[in-house]
Design a protein around this motif. Structure first.
Motif, PDB file in Angstrom:
ATOM      1  N   ASP A  17      -5.646 -15.237   3.638  1.00  0.00           N
ATOM      2  CA  ASP A  17      -6.600 -14.778   2.647  1.00  0.00           C
ATOM      3  C   ASP A  17      -6.229 -13.407   2.105  1.00  0.00           C
ATOM      4  O   ASP A  17      -7.048 -12.723   1.508  1.00  0.00           O
ATOM      5  CB  ASP A  17      -8.002 -14.731   3.246  1.00  0.00           C
ATOM      6  CG  ASP A  17      -8.085 -13.831   4.479  1.00  0.00           C
ATOM      7  OD1 ASP A  17      -7.018 -13.447   5.001  1.00  0.00           O
ATOM      8  OD2 ASP A  17      -9.205 -13.512   4.910  1.00  0.00           O
ATOM      9  N   GLY A  18      -4.997 -12.974   2.298  1.00  0.00           N
ATOM     10  CA  GLY A  18      -4.570 -11.677   1.793  1.00  0.00           C
ATOM     11  C   GLY A  18      -4.630 -11.636   0.283  1.00  0.00           C
ATOM     12  O   GLY A  18      -4.425 -12.648  -0.404  1.00  0.00           O
ATOM     13  N   PRO A  19      -4.894 -10.464  -0.296  1.00  0.00           N
ATOM     14  CA  PRO A  19      -5.009 -10.367  -1.751  1.00  0.00           C
ATOM     15  C   PRO A  19      -3.645 -10.252  -2.419  1.00  0.00           C
ATOM     16  O   PRO A  19      -2.629  -9.971  -1.784  1.00  0.00           O
ATOM     17  CB  PRO A  19      -5.800  -9.067  -1.932  1.00  0.00           C
ATOM     18  CG  PRO A  19      -5.345  -8.219  -0.774  1.00  0.00           C
ATOM     19  CD  PRO A  19      -5.157  -9.179   0.379  1.00  0.00           C
ATOM     20  N   ILE A 108       3.239   2.874  -1.546  1.00  0.00           N
ATOM     21  CA  ILE A 108       3.111   1.597  -2.259  1.00  0.00           C
ATOM     22  C   ILE A 108       3.732   0.456  -1.456  1.00  0.00           C
ATOM     23  O   ILE A 108       3.125  -0.613  -1.340  1.00  0.00           O
ATOM     24  CB  ILE A 108       3.709   1.695  -3.674  1.00  0.00           C
ATOM     25  CG1 ILE A 108       2.874   2.642  -4.531  1.00  0.00           C
ATOM     26  CG2 ILE A 108       3.748   0.313  -4.336  1.00  0.00           C
ATOM     27  CD1 ILE A 108       3.412   2.848  -5.936  1.00  0.00           C
ATOM     28  N   PRO A 109       4.935   0.624  -0.860  1.00  0.00           N
ATOM     29  CA  PRO A 109       5.458  -0.478  -0.033  1.00  0.00           C
ATOM     30  C   PRO A 109       4.520  -0.873   1.099  1.00  0.00           C
ATOM     31  O   PRO A 109       4.451  -2.043   1.472  1.00  0.00           O
ATOM     32  CB  PRO A 109       6.783   0.072   0.498  1.00  0.00           C
ATOM     33  CG  PRO A 109       7.205   1.085  -0.513  1.00  0.00           C
ATOM     34  CD  PRO A 109       5.928   1.718  -0.993  1.00  0.00           C
ATOM     35  N   ARG A 110       3.784   0.083   1.649  1.00  0.00           N
ATOM     36  CA  ARG A 110       2.877  -0.212   2.753  1.00  0.00           C
ATOM     37  C   ARG A 110       1.698  -1.077   2.314  1.00  0.00           C
ATOM     38  O   ARG A 110       1.047  -1.711   3.152  1.00  0.00           O
ATOM     39  CB  ARG A 110       2.363   1.093   3.370  1.00  0.00           C
ATOM     40  CG  ARG A 110       3.458   1.931   4.039  1.00  0.00           C
ATOM     41  CD  ARG A 110       2.909   3.236   4.561  1.00  0.00           C
ATOM     42  NE  ARG A 110       3.955   4.042   5.192  1.00  0.00           N
ATOM     43  CZ  ARG A 110       3.776   5.278   5.654  1.00  0.00           C
ATOM     44  NH1 ARG A 110       2.578   5.849   5.554  1.00  0.00           N
ATOM     45  NH2 ARG A 110       4.779   5.936   6.213  1.00  0.00           N
ATOM     46  N   LEU A 111       1.402  -1.094   1.024  1.00  0.00           N
ATOM     47  CA  LEU A 111       0.328  -1.959   0.532  1.00  0.00           C
ATOM     48  C   LEU A 111       0.638  -3.426   0.777  1.00  0.00           C
ATOM     49  O   LEU A 111      -0.258  -4.261   0.805  1.00  0.00           O
ATOM     50  CB  LEU A 111       0.108  -1.716  -0.961  1.00  0.00           C
ATOM     51  CG  LEU A 111      -0.357  -0.320  -1.377  1.00  0.00           C
ATOM     52  CD1 LEU A 111      -0.387  -0.217  -2.894  1.00  0.00           C
ATOM     53  CD2 LEU A 111      -1.728  -0.006  -0.795  1.00  0.00           C
ATOM     54  N   GLY A 112       1.927  -3.742   0.940  1.00  0.00           N
ATOM     55  CA  GLY A 112       2.321  -5.123   1.189  1.00  0.00           C
ATOM     56  C   GLY A 112       2.052  -5.610   2.590  1.00  0.00           C
ATOM     57  O   GLY A 112       2.186  -6.810   2.857  1.00  0.00           O
ATOM     58  N   ASP A 113       1.659  -4.718   3.504  1.00  0.00           N
ATOM     59  CA  ASP A 113       1.454  -5.121   4.901  1.00  0.00           C
ATOM     60  C   ASP A 113       0.341  -6.152   5.040  1.00  0.00           C
ATOM     61  O   ASP A 113       0.402  -7.008   5.924  1.00  0.00           O
ATOM     62  CB  ASP A 113       1.130  -3.898   5.770  1.00  0.00           C
ATOM     63  CG  ASP A 113       2.329  -2.978   5.946  1.00  0.00           C
ATOM     64  OD1 ASP A 113       3.450  -3.390   5.580  1.00  0.00           O
ATOM     65  OD2 ASP A 113       2.142  -1.851   6.435  1.00  0.00           O
ATOM     66  N   LEU A 117       1.186 -10.840  -1.966  1.00  0.00           N
ATOM     67  CA  LEU A 117       2.112 -10.542  -3.052  1.00  0.00           C
ATOM     68  C   LEU A 117       1.839  -9.109  -3.512  1.00  0.00           C
ATOM     69  O   LEU A 117       0.689  -8.696  -3.621  1.00  0.00           O
ATOM     70  CB  LEU A 117       1.884 -11.519  -4.214  1.00  0.00           C
ATOM     71  CG  LEU A 117       2.931 -11.586  -5.315  1.00  0.00           C
ATOM     72  CD1 LEU A 117       4.248 -12.140  -4.752  1.00  0.00           C
ATOM     73  CD2 LEU A 117       2.449 -12.489  -6.447  1.00  0.00           C
ATOM     74  N   LEU A 118       2.912  -8.365  -3.772  1.00  0.00           N
ATOM     75  CA  LEU A 118       2.815  -6.989  -4.267  1.00  0.00           C
ATOM     76  C   LEU A 118       3.496  -6.929  -5.626  1.00  0.00           C
ATOM     77  O   LEU A 118       4.657  -7.323  -5.767  1.00  0.00           O
ATOM     78  CB  LEU A 118       3.472  -6.020  -3.290  1.00  0.00           C
ATOM     79  CG  LEU A 118       3.530  -4.541  -3.696  1.00  0.00           C
ATOM     80  CD1 LEU A 118       2.138  -3.984  -3.938  1.00  0.00           C
ATOM     81  CD2 LEU A 118       4.255  -3.730  -2.621  1.00  0.00           C
ATOM     82  N   ALA A 144       8.925  -3.595   1.491  1.00  0.00           N
ATOM     83  CA  ALA A 144       7.612  -4.229   1.636  1.00  0.00           C
ATOM     84  C   ALA A 144       7.688  -5.472   2.503  1.00  0.00           C
ATOM     85  O   ALA A 144       8.687  -6.195   2.502  1.00  0.00           O
ATOM     86  CB  ALA A 144       7.037  -4.572   0.263  1.00  0.00           C
ATOM     87  N   ALA A 145       6.617  -5.716   3.243  1.00  0.00           N
ATOM     88  CA  ALA A 145       6.585  -6.851   4.169  1.00  0.00           C
ATOM     89  C   ALA A 145       6.365  -8.178   3.458  1.00  0.00           C
ATOM     90  O   ALA A 145       6.678  -9.228   4.012  1.00  0.00           O
ATOM     91  CB  ALA A 145       5.480  -6.635   5.203  1.00  0.00           C
TER      92      ALA A 145
END
Length: 307
Positions: A17-19, A108-113, A117-118, A144-145
Protein backbone atom coordinates in the motif's frame (compact mmCIF):
# COMPACT_ATOMS: atom_id res chain seq x y z
CA UNK A 1 -7.47 -11.21 -9.28
CA UNK A 2 -9.63 -9.77 -12.05
CA UNK A 3 -8.20 -8.69 -15.39
CA UNK A 4 -9.07 -5.07 -14.55
CA UNK A 5 -7.18 -4.99 -11.24
CA UNK A 6 -3.81 -3.19 -11.17
CA UNK A 7 -0.93 -5.66 -11.17
CA UNK A 8 2.51 -4.66 -9.97
CA UNK A 9 5.67 -6.60 -9.16
CA UNK A 10 5.76 -6.60 -5.36
CA UNK A 11 8.34 -8.45 -3.29
CA UNK A 12 7.48 -9.91 0.09
CA UNK A 13 9.23 -7.10 1.96
CA UNK A 14 7.63 -4.21 0.01
CA UNK A 15 4.61 -2.33 1.42
CA UNK A 16 1.85 -3.14 -1.07
CA UNK A 17 0.00 0.00 0.00
CA UNK A 18 3.00 2.31 -0.38
CA UNK A 19 2.30 5.61 -2.13
CA UNK A 20 3.65 7.02 -5.33
CA UNK A 21 6.00 9.81 -4.21
CA UNK A 22 6.89 12.84 -6.34
CA UNK A 23 9.53 15.42 -5.43
CA UNK A 24 8.71 19.00 -6.44
CA UNK A 25 10.79 22.16 -6.33
CA UNK A 26 8.78 24.75 -8.26
CA UNK A 27 10.62 24.19 -11.55
CA UNK A 28 9.00 23.44 -14.88
CA UNK A 29 10.64 20.00 -14.71
CA UNK A 30 8.93 19.17 -11.44
CA UNK A 31 5.59 20.33 -12.90
CA UNK A 32 5.97 17.65 -15.60
CA UNK A 33 6.99 15.11 -12.95
CA UNK A 34 3.87 15.95 -10.91
CA UNK A 35 1.60 15.33 -13.90
CA UNK A 36 3.34 12.02 -14.62
CA UNK A 37 3.03 10.98 -10.97
CA UNK A 38 -0.68 11.84 -10.90
CA UNK A 39 -1.25 9.48 -13.82
CA UNK A 40 0.92 6.77 -12.22
CA UNK A 41 -1.03 6.98 -8.96
CA UNK A 42 -4.38 6.77 -10.75
CA UNK A 43 -3.27 3.76 -12.79
CA UNK A 44 -2.19 1.98 -9.61
CA UNK A 45 -5.17 3.12 -7.53
CA UNK A 46 -2.53 4.41 -5.10
CA UNK A 47 -2.21 7.50 -2.93
CA UNK A 48 0.16 10.26 -4.07
CA UNK A 49 2.63 11.90 -1.70
CA UNK A 50 3.92 15.25 -2.96
CA UNK A 51 7.08 16.40 -1.16
CA UNK A 52 9.18 19.52 -1.36
CA UNK A 53 12.56 19.09 0.33
CA UNK A 54 13.53 22.61 1.33
CA UNK A 55 17.27 22.95 1.72
CA UNK A 56 17.32 26.10 3.82
CA UNK A 57 15.17 26.63 6.90
CA UNK A 58 12.93 29.65 7.13
CA UNK A 59 14.33 32.57 9.21
CA UNK A 60 13.37 32.43 12.86
CA UNK A 61 12.20 36.03 13.04
CA UNK A 62 11.07 38.86 10.77
CA UNK A 63 13.81 41.31 9.87
CA UNK A 64 13.67 45.00 9.04
CA UNK A 65 14.47 44.39 5.37
CA UNK A 66 12.45 41.21 4.88
CA UNK A 67 8.76 40.72 4.17
CA UNK A 68 6.53 39.24 6.83
CA UNK A 69 7.25 35.52 7.28
CA UNK A 70 4.61 32.82 7.47
CA UNK A 71 5.98 30.36 10.04
CA UNK A 72 3.48 27.57 9.45
CA UNK A 73 5.35 24.26 8.88
CA UNK A 74 3.78 23.81 5.43
CA UNK A 75 4.05 27.45 4.38
CA UNK A 76 6.11 27.47 1.22
CA UNK A 77 5.70 29.04 -2.24
CA UNK A 78 6.48 25.70 -3.93
CA UNK A 79 3.65 23.82 -2.21
CA UNK A 80 1.36 26.83 -2.62
CA UNK A 81 1.99 26.55 -6.37
CA UNK A 82 1.22 22.83 -6.28
CA UNK A 83 -2.02 23.34 -4.38
CA UNK A 84 -3.09 26.07 -6.80
CA UNK A 85 -2.36 23.80 -9.79
CA UNK A 86 -4.45 20.97 -8.32
CA UNK A 87 -7.34 23.03 -6.97
CA UNK A 88 -10.64 22.11 -8.57
CA UNK A 89 -9.25 19.24 -10.64
CA UNK A 90 -11.38 16.14 -10.93
CA UNK A 91 -10.36 12.50 -10.45
CA UNK A 92 -7.39 13.22 -8.24
CA UNK A 93 -5.97 10.30 -6.26
CA UNK A 94 -5.82 10.60 -2.47
CA UNK A 95 -2.87 12.91 -1.91
CA UNK A 96 -0.81 14.78 0.63
CA UNK A 97 1.44 17.81 0.12
CA UNK A 98 4.41 18.16 2.47
CA UNK A 99 7.43 20.33 3.16
CA UNK A 100 10.61 18.78 4.58
CA UNK A 101 13.73 20.55 5.78
CA UNK A 102 16.86 18.84 4.51
CA UNK A 103 19.29 18.32 1.67
CA UNK A 104 17.58 17.23 -1.57
CA UNK A 105 20.43 15.02 -2.81
CA UNK A 106 20.45 13.12 0.47
CA UNK A 107 16.81 13.17 1.54
CA UNK A 108 14.90 12.71 -1.73
CA UNK A 109 16.35 9.20 -2.29
CA UNK A 110 15.22 8.29 1.23
CA UNK A 111 11.62 9.04 0.25
CA UNK A 112 11.76 5.79 -1.72
CA UNK A 113 12.15 3.68 1.43
CA UNK A 114 8.37 3.48 1.93
CA UNK A 115 7.24 4.15 -1.65
CA UNK A 116 6.25 1.91 -4.53
CA UNK A 117 7.54 4.52 -7.00
CA UNK A 118 9.60 7.73 -6.72
CA UNK A 119 9.16 10.37 -9.44
CA UNK A 120 11.11 13.56 -10.11
CA UNK A 121 11.98 15.91 -12.93
CA UNK A 122 15.14 15.75 -14.96
CA UNK A 123 16.29 19.24 -13.94
CA UNK A 124 15.62 21.38 -10.93
CA UNK A 125 15.53 25.14 -10.52
CA UNK A 126 19.30 25.36 -10.30
CA UNK A 127 20.05 23.29 -13.40
CA UNK A 128 21.64 24.62 -16.56
CA UNK A 129 19.62 24.31 -19.75
CA UNK A 130 22.30 22.04 -21.22
CA UNK A 131 22.33 19.70 -18.23
CA UNK A 132 19.92 16.89 -19.05
CA UNK A 133 19.99 15.26 -15.62
CA UNK A 134 20.53 17.04 -12.33
CA UNK A 135 22.45 15.76 -9.35
CA UNK A 136 19.26 14.88 -7.46
CA UNK A 137 18.11 12.66 -10.31
CA UNK A 138 21.44 10.86 -10.35
CA UNK A 139 21.37 10.39 -6.57
CA UNK A 140 17.86 8.96 -6.64
CA UNK A 141 18.52 6.67 -9.59
CA UNK A 142 21.54 5.11 -7.89
CA UNK A 143 20.39 5.02 -4.26
CA UNK A 144 16.61 4.85 -3.87
CA UNK A 145 15.15 1.58 -2.62
CA UNK A 146 12.22 1.64 -5.06
CA UNK A 147 11.98 2.18 -8.82
CA UNK A 148 12.77 5.79 -9.77
CA UNK A 149 11.19 7.58 -12.73
CA UNK A 150 12.99 10.63 -14.11
CA UNK A 151 10.63 12.67 -16.30
CA UNK A 152 11.97 14.86 -19.07
CA UNK A 153 9.62 17.46 -20.62
CA UNK A 154 11.03 17.37 -24.17
CA UNK A 155 8.84 14.52 -25.35
CA UNK A 156 6.32 14.57 -28.17
CA UNK A 157 4.76 11.23 -29.08
CA UNK A 158 3.51 10.66 -32.60
CA UNK A 159 -0.21 11.39 -32.77
CA UNK A 160 -2.25 8.20 -32.90
CA UNK A 161 0.75 6.00 -32.16
CA UNK A 162 0.18 2.88 -30.08
CA UNK A 163 1.32 3.29 -26.45
CA UNK A 164 4.72 1.69 -25.99
CA UNK A 165 6.92 0.77 -23.03
CA UNK A 166 10.55 -0.07 -23.86
CA UNK A 167 12.58 -2.51 -21.78
CA UNK A 168 16.35 -2.60 -22.05
CA UNK A 169 17.16 -6.29 -21.53
CA UNK A 170 20.66 -7.45 -20.61
CA UNK A 171 20.56 -11.06 -21.79
CA UNK A 172 23.75 -12.01 -19.94
CA UNK A 173 22.82 -10.40 -16.61
CA UNK A 174 19.04 -10.07 -16.39
CA UNK A 175 17.15 -8.67 -13.42
CA UNK A 176 13.79 -10.34 -12.87
CA UNK A 177 12.37 -7.39 -10.94
CA UNK A 178 13.21 -5.03 -13.81
CA UNK A 179 11.55 -7.31 -16.34
CA UNK A 180 8.49 -7.68 -14.11
CA UNK A 181 8.25 -3.93 -13.63
CA UNK A 182 8.26 -3.36 -17.40
CA UNK A 183 5.54 -5.96 -17.99
CA UNK A 184 3.40 -4.55 -15.19
CA UNK A 185 3.80 -1.01 -16.50
CA UNK A 186 2.79 -2.10 -20.01
CA UNK A 187 -0.24 -3.89 -18.57
CA UNK A 188 -1.30 -0.85 -16.55
CA UNK A 189 -1.02 1.43 -19.60
CA UNK A 190 -2.48 -0.98 -22.17
CA UNK A 191 0.79 -0.60 -24.06
CA UNK A 192 2.88 -2.84 -26.24
CA UNK A 193 6.14 -3.89 -24.58
CA UNK A 194 9.12 -3.45 -26.87
CA UNK A 195 12.11 -5.41 -25.59
CA UNK A 196 15.48 -4.25 -26.91
CA UNK A 197 18.36 -6.69 -26.38
CA UNK A 198 21.78 -5.74 -27.77
CA UNK A 199 24.61 -8.10 -28.56
CA UNK A 200 28.19 -7.23 -29.56
CA UNK A 201 28.36 -6.97 -33.28
CA UNK A 202 29.08 -7.13 -36.03
CA UNK A 203 31.23 -10.15 -35.18
CA UNK A 204 34.78 -9.94 -36.55
CA UNK A 205 37.05 -12.88 -37.35
CA UNK A 206 40.79 -12.94 -37.99
CA UNK A 207 41.73 -14.23 -41.42
CA UNK A 208 44.84 -16.03 -42.59
CA UNK A 209 45.99 -12.86 -44.34
CA UNK A 210 46.03 -10.98 -41.04
CA UNK A 211 42.84 -9.00 -41.56
CA UNK A 212 39.70 -8.66 -39.46
CA UNK A 213 36.53 -9.13 -41.46
CA UNK A 214 32.89 -9.45 -40.55
CA UNK A 215 31.51 -12.96 -40.36
CA UNK A 216 27.84 -13.36 -41.21
CA UNK A 217 27.88 -16.91 -39.86
CA UNK A 218 29.37 -15.90 -36.51
CA UNK A 219 27.05 -12.92 -36.28
CA UNK A 220 24.02 -15.12 -36.89
CA UNK A 221 25.17 -17.57 -34.23
CA UNK A 222 25.59 -14.79 -31.68
CA UNK A 223 22.19 -13.36 -32.53
CA UNK A 224 20.60 -16.78 -32.14
CA UNK A 225 22.25 -17.26 -28.74
CA UNK A 226 21.00 -13.91 -27.42
CA UNK A 227 17.55 -14.50 -28.89
CA UNK A 228 17.30 -17.81 -27.05
CA UNK A 229 18.47 -16.24 -23.77
CA UNK A 230 16.00 -13.38 -24.11
CA UNK A 231 13.17 -15.79 -24.81
CA UNK A 232 13.96 -17.83 -21.70
CA UNK A 233 14.04 -14.73 -19.51
CA UNK A 234 10.80 -13.27 -20.86
CA UNK A 235 8.75 -16.49 -20.92
CA UNK A 236 7.64 -16.51 -17.23
CA UNK A 237 6.40 -12.93 -17.48
CA UNK A 238 4.60 -13.51 -20.76
CA UNK A 239 2.69 -16.28 -18.99
CA UNK A 240 1.79 -13.95 -16.13
CA UNK A 241 0.79 -11.10 -18.46
CA UNK A 242 -0.83 -12.86 -21.44
CA UNK A 243 -2.60 -9.69 -22.59
CA UNK A 244 0.65 -7.72 -23.03
CA UNK A 245 1.87 -7.82 -26.60
CA UNK A 246 5.63 -8.20 -26.73
CA UNK A 247 7.85 -7.07 -29.58
CA UNK A 248 11.34 -8.47 -29.15
CA UNK A 249 14.32 -6.95 -30.92
CA UNK A 250 17.75 -8.58 -30.70
CA UNK A 251 20.14 -6.21 -32.43
CA UNK A 252 23.90 -5.82 -32.87
CA UNK A 253 25.60 -2.70 -31.60
CA UNK A 254 25.84 -0.37 -28.65
CA UNK A 255 23.06 -0.99 -26.13
CA UNK A 256 22.91 2.62 -24.94
CA UNK A 257 22.56 3.99 -28.45
CA UNK A 258 19.86 1.48 -29.36
CA UNK A 259 17.86 2.31 -26.23
CA UNK A 260 18.17 6.06 -26.70
CA UNK A 261 16.84 5.67 -30.24
CA UNK A 262 13.99 3.46 -28.99
CA UNK A 263 13.03 6.02 -26.33
CA UNK A 264 11.84 8.47 -28.98
CA UNK A 265 8.60 6.54 -29.48
CA UNK A 266 8.14 5.27 -25.92
CA UNK A 267 5.91 6.44 -23.10
CA UNK A 268 8.42 4.96 -20.69
CA UNK A 269 11.92 3.49 -20.93
CA UNK A 270 12.75 0.83 -18.31
CA UNK A 271 16.34 -0.05 -17.41
CA UNK A 272 17.91 -1.90 -14.49
CA UNK A 273 20.37 -0.95 -11.79
CA UNK A 274 23.19 -3.11 -10.49
CA UNK A 275 23.51 -4.55 -7.00
CA UNK A 276 26.71 -2.76 -5.97
CA UNK A 277 26.45 0.59 -4.17
CA UNK A 278 30.15 1.49 -4.09
CA UNK A 279 30.52 3.85 -7.03
CA UNK A 280 28.40 5.58 -9.64
CA UNK A 281 29.61 3.34 -12.43
CA UNK A 282 28.85 0.16 -10.51
CA UNK A 283 25.59 1.48 -9.16
CA UNK A 284 23.94 2.14 -12.48
CA UNK A 285 26.31 0.90 -15.13
CA UNK A 286 27.38 2.78 -18.24
CA UNK A 287 24.27 1.85 -20.25
CA UNK A 288 21.81 2.98 -17.57
CA UNK A 289 23.80 6.15 -16.99
CA UNK A 290 23.84 6.96 -20.72
CA UNK A 291 20.09 6.31 -21.05
CA UNK A 292 19.37 8.64 -18.14
CA UNK A 293 21.47 11.36 -19.71
CA UNK A 294 20.26 11.11 -23.29
CA UNK A 295 16.91 9.30 -23.58
CA UNK A 296 13.74 11.17 -24.43
CA UNK A 297 10.75 11.27 -22.11
CA UNK A 298 10.43 9.29 -18.89
CA UNK A 299 13.05 6.75 -17.76
CA UNK A 300 12.45 4.22 -14.97
CA UNK A 301 15.55 2.91 -13.18
CA UNK A 302 14.65 -0.27 -11.32
CA UNK A 303 16.79 -1.81 -8.56
CA UNK A 304 17.51 -5.55 -8.87
CA UNK A 305 15.12 -6.07 -5.98
CA UNK A 306 13.51 -3.78 -3.38
CA UNK A 307 15.67 -3.18 -0.31
Amino acid sequence: MSDDAPVEPVAADRPVDGPVVVAVDGSAGSDHALEWALTAARLRDAPLRIVHVRQYAMPLADGPYMPAIDHRPDADPVVDRVRAALEGRAQLPPLTVEVMEGTPGRDIPRLGDAARLLVLGSRGRGGFASLLLGSNGIACAREAACPVVVVRPDKELTAGAEPCVVLGLDALSPHAYTIGFAFAEAALRGAVLRVVCAYPGPVLVYTATGDFVTSAEADAATAAQYTELAGEQLAPFQERYPHVRVEREVLPGDAAGLLVDASREAELMVVGRHHSRRSLGRLMGSVTNAVLLHAKGAVAVVPPEPH
